[in-house]
Design an enzyme around this catalytic site. Sequence first.
Site: not given
Length: 503
Positions: A206, A204, A176, A211, A264
Amino acid sequence: MAFDRLPVRRAGIDTYQQPVVYMRSDCHVCRAEGFEAQTQVEVIDKGRHLLAILNHVSSDWLSRDEIALSDAAWTMLDATEGDLVEVRHPPVLESLAHLRGKVHGRPFTYAALRALMEDVSQGRVPDIHLASLITLCAGNGLDVEETVALTRAMVDVGERVAWGQTPVMDKHCIGGLPGNRTTLLVVPIVAACGVTMPKTSSRAITSAAGTADTMEVLAPVDLDLSTMRRVVQRERGCIVWGGNTRISPADDILIRVERPLSLDSQGLLIASILSKKVAVGSQRVLIDLPVGPLTKVRSASAAEALSKGLVAVGAAMGLQVRTVMTDGTRPVGRGIGPALEAADVMAVLEGAPGAPHDLRERALMLAGLVLEMAGRTPEGTGTEMARQVLDEGRALAKFIAICEAQGGLRMPPKASHTYVIAAHASGSISSIDTRLVARAAKLAGAPRDPTAGAVLHAQVGDQIELGQPLMTLHAQSEGALQYALNFMRTQLPAIQLAAATGP
């Protein structure tokens, strides 16, 4: 031709990770089997099975006596143009009964979750049922015992690596935070100290870069398990994409459906992280928790709760987990986007003048904690040990060696088009909206185009003069550049300035 068999062709349609097949609604198989649009069907070719969503076609690009596969489906089935494939209804999934049990208040058991994860990992569970599973897990839907059971089930349905040594270290960031590419610095520092650190990373979903996306600019990351093992045996470390292995395979499928739902779930997050650590053979794990209003962890209290869950579940899985809360209120480094972040990493490794100080110091702190957890240096001395390794060039040499072992080091490419966004007034930078900056980088083409993204020229607290560059957008095409620029012009300033005050 058998009645339930059709010649297969590649549709040339990108459906991301979702396998999709295309058939005419007037196809004899569709009519005989009663296949409706959006039905899940099973396709079988030379003993290989694929579960996919059916889309009906009414135009003449597809004939009524053939079936077409999306790119994802084609790759999964490993078909050959013209193969006769069998198309049928998929078998009934008994594991879905456990979802209904959870709805009625019955906690998940390991056996239930193992059956579910087996079907998930094989692509048998339709997205609508995956969405219901994710919804059931949302919020506090999973207690600690269920989270441990889910983590173990996700590990057990995939492959697992054993390195035959100790300690095997790992590091993870919750994410994030744009530009936070510390892994590419931590791994070579730790490996240069003789500590084993096999790092599997994600692309990725979003964000403007993962990495694996950034590492792929510099070296191949699409390694299988046997190649990954050879790299680690040779260099003590690696940085590879985890999607080319069967390490916790159910996790990637759950993530694909979980992200659009924006729900979440602490239990799912913990199981996702730790299942991959266990499966890749890690023993001691440092987890970076960036805390900020625009990150995944928005408060210190949320970070504390997540930290307790990670440590508890990790212990149950035989992992030593340590968490560290870090500043998530501002971007890290200057570049946002694969090639631009890779350039930042190389600047730090090479000790280049003007290399991002915040990225360097953050990576040294994290690498120091990993070295302390590994027992290579006493508590409180890890950062200095990491600094020495970096300053002496040993981390750069190790990173180059890892890249060569993974297939060869290459230099970051550059975008064809750039545009400088300048300050509209003088003053000091009071804040940088990380989400808006990351969104602009994505609209410019990142991470699909590795050269695209944004470069920040100033940080929070810097004094800025009228007309001074604040940010440069990078894109491979003029259209993509204008798209990102138009977005920035319609938003509140992503980089906020506090008016200069007089003496």
